[in-house]
Design a protein around this motif. Structure first.
Motif, PDB file in Angstrom:
ATOM      1  N   THR A  13       0.839  -1.199   0.000  1.00 29.75           N
ATOM      2  CA  THR A  13       0.000   0.000   0.000  1.00 29.75           C
ATOM      3  C   THR A  13       0.869   1.244   0.000  1.00 29.75           C
ATOM      4  O   THR A  13       0.640   2.186  -0.759  1.00 29.75           O
ATOM      5  N   TRP A  14       1.914   1.245   0.847  1.00 26.93           N
ATOM      6  CA  TRP A  14       2.824   2.399   0.920  1.00 26.93           C
ATOM      7  C   TRP A  14       3.664   2.494  -0.351  1.00 26.93           C
ATOM      8  O   TRP A  14       3.843   3.572  -0.901  1.00 26.93           O
ATOM      9  N   SER A  15       4.149   1.370  -0.850  1.00 25.77           N
ATOM     10  CA  SER A  15       4.987   1.368  -2.054  1.00 25.77           C
ATOM     11  C   SER A  15       4.221   1.861  -3.273  1.00 25.77           C
ATOM     12  O   SER A  15       4.792   2.503  -4.152  1.00 25.77           O
ATOM     13  N   ASN A  16       2.931   1.555  -3.334  1.00 26.80           N
ATOM     14  CA  ASN A  16       2.110   1.937  -4.491  1.00 26.80           C
ATOM     15  C   ASN A  16       1.416   3.284  -4.318  1.00 26.80           C
ATOM     16  O   ASN A  16       0.680   3.711  -5.197  1.00 26.80           O
ATOM     17  N   ALA A  17       1.634   3.946  -3.198  1.00 27.91           N
ATOM     18  CA  ALA A  17       0.983   5.238  -2.940  1.00 27.91           C
ATOM     19  C   ALA A  17       1.526   6.304  -3.878  1.00 27.91           C
ATOM     20  O   ALA A  17       2.708   6.304  -4.226  1.00 27.91           O
ATOM     21  N   THR A  18       0.667   7.215  -4.267  1.00 29.89           N
ATOM     22  CA  THR A  18       1.093   8.344  -5.089  1.00 29.89           C
ATOM     23  C   THR A  18       1.858   9.323  -4.195  1.00 29.89           C
ATOM     24  O   THR A  18       1.717   9.285  -2.963  1.00 29.89           O
ATOM     25  N   PRO A  19       2.639  10.214  -4.786  1.00 29.81           N
ATOM     26  CA  PRO A  19       3.324  11.228  -3.967  1.00 29.81           C
ATOM     27  C   PRO A  19       2.342  12.041  -3.114  1.00 29.81           C
ATOM     28  O   PRO A  19       2.633  12.367  -1.972  1.00 29.81           O
ATOM     29  N   GLU A  20       1.162  12.319  -3.664  1.00 28.58           N
ATOM     30  CA  GLU A  20       0.163  13.070  -2.920  1.00 28.58           C
ATOM     31  C   GLU A  20      -0.337  12.271  -1.714  1.00 28.58           C
ATOM     32  O   GLU A  20      -0.521  12.808  -0.623  1.00 28.58           O
ATOM     33  N   GLN A  21      -0.563  10.965  -1.909  1.00 32.73           N
ATOM     34  CA  GLN A  21      -1.016  10.111  -0.807  1.00 32.73           C
ATOM     35  C   GLN A  21       0.059  10.012   0.274  1.00 32.73           C
ATOM     36  O   GLN A  21      -0.248  10.029   1.464  1.00 32.73           O
ATOM     37  N   ARG A  22       1.310   9.926  -0.137  1.00 35.76           N
ATOM     38  CA  ARG A  22       2.407   9.868   0.836  1.00 35.76           C
ATOM     39  C   ARG A  22       2.472  11.158   1.649  1.00 35.76           C
ATOM     40  O   ARG A  22       2.606  11.126   2.869  1.00 35.76           O
ATOM     41  N   GLN A  23       2.373  12.307   0.972  1.00 38.25           N
ATOM     42  CA  GLN A  23       2.409  13.594   1.672  1.00 38.25           C
ATOM     43  C   GLN A  23       1.236  13.733   2.631  1.00 38.25           C
ATOM     44  O   GLN A  23       1.383  14.263   3.731  1.00 38.25           O
ATOM     45  N   GLU A  24       0.073  13.238   2.216  1.00 30.49           N
ATOM     46  CA  GLU A  24      -1.111  13.264   3.066  1.00 30.49           C
ATOM     47  C   GLU A  24      -0.882  12.443   4.346  1.00 30.49           C
ATOM     48  O   GLU A  24      -1.220  12.885   5.444  1.00 30.49           O
ATOM     49  N   THR A  25      -0.286  11.272   4.187  1.00 27.05           N
ATOM     50  CA  THR A  25      -0.007  10.406   5.336  1.00 27.05           C
ATOM     51  C   THR A  25       1.026  11.044   6.258  1.00 27.05           C
ATOM     52  O   THR A  25       0.859  11.054   7.489  1.00 27.05           O
ATOM     53  N   ALA A  27       1.662  14.211   6.590  1.00 23.48           N
ATOM     54  CA  ALA A  27       1.013  15.355   7.246  1.00 23.48           C
ATOM     55  C   ALA A  27       0.111  14.880   8.385  1.00 23.48           C
ATOM     56  O   ALA A  27       0.064  15.499   9.455  1.00 23.48           O
ATOM     57  N   ALA A  28      -0.597  13.770   8.184  1.00 21.77           N
ATOM     58  CA  ALA A  28      -1.476  13.232   9.232  1.00 21.77           C
ATOM     59  C   ALA A  28      -0.654  12.822  10.454  1.00 21.77           C
ATOM     60  O   ALA A  28      -1.056  13.064  11.597  1.00 21.77           O
ATOM     61  N   HIS A  29       0.515  12.234  10.222  1.00 23.09           N
ATOM     62  CA  HIS A  29       1.378  11.870  11.343  1.00 23.09           C
ATOM     63  C   HIS A  29       1.934  13.122  12.027  1.00 23.09           C
ATOM     64  O   HIS A  29       2.084  13.146  13.250  1.00 23.09           O
ATOM     65  N   GLY A  30       2.218  14.155  11.261  1.00 20.11           N
ATOM     66  CA  GLY A  30       2.664  15.420  11.846  1.00 20.11           C
ATOM     67  C   GLY A  30       1.606  15.993  12.780  1.00 20.11           C
ATOM     68  O   GLY A  30       1.913  16.454  13.887  1.00 20.11           O
ATOM     69  N   ARG A  31       0.349  15.942  12.359  1.00 18.15           N
ATOM     70  CA  ARG A  31      -0.746  16.436  13.204  1.00 18.15           C
ATOM     71  C   ARG A  31      -0.888  15.574  14.459  1.00 18.15           C
ATOM     72  O   ARG A  31      -1.152  16.074  15.548  1.00 18.15           O
TER      73      ARG A  31
END
Length: 113
Positions: A13-25, A27-31
């Motif tokens: 799931t992580w390997s196939n994530a788009t750059p946008e999906q990775r940045q979203e994840t 950012a969610a961990h940052g919050r």
């Protein structure tokens, strides 16, 4: 009391994530870290890589080495947080706020002299 929040997920799931999906994840961990910091609960946390991981199984004096972190499951341990919580209930509340789908909560055993 310290608790470990163990984060499990599917590496594909992580390997196939788009750059946008990775940045979203990310950012969610940052919050999530901000929330823990606001409550004085954040002690530590890291993402765990899987690329150079090795698993060892010991039996009858023999050691079997397997490349990868996989212990016969689809999900793998992908990271962790160590938090300070009053009790298990508060640790579970932190786990619920974590952006990962699977979070295992374990008390950290501290040995003191």
């Amino acid at each position: 009391m310290k608790y470990a929040l163990l984060l499990y997920g599917n590496q594909e799931t992580w390997s196939n994530a788009t750059p946008e999906q990775r940045q979203e994840t990310i950012a969610a961990h940052g919050r999530f870290i901000e929330l823990l910091n606001e409550r004085g609960a954040f002690l530590d946390g890291e993402e765990l890589g899987t690329g150079a991981a090795v698993s060892l199984r010991k039996k009858d004096g023999q050691v079997l080495r397997t490349d990868g972190p996989f212990v016969e499951t689809v999900e793998h341990l992908g990271g962790y947080y160590v938090v300070e919580a009053r009790d298990l209930d508060e640790a579970i509340e932190y786990a619920k706020a974590c952006p990962e789908r699977i979070v295992e909560v374990r008390p950290v055993v501290e040995y003191r002299e």
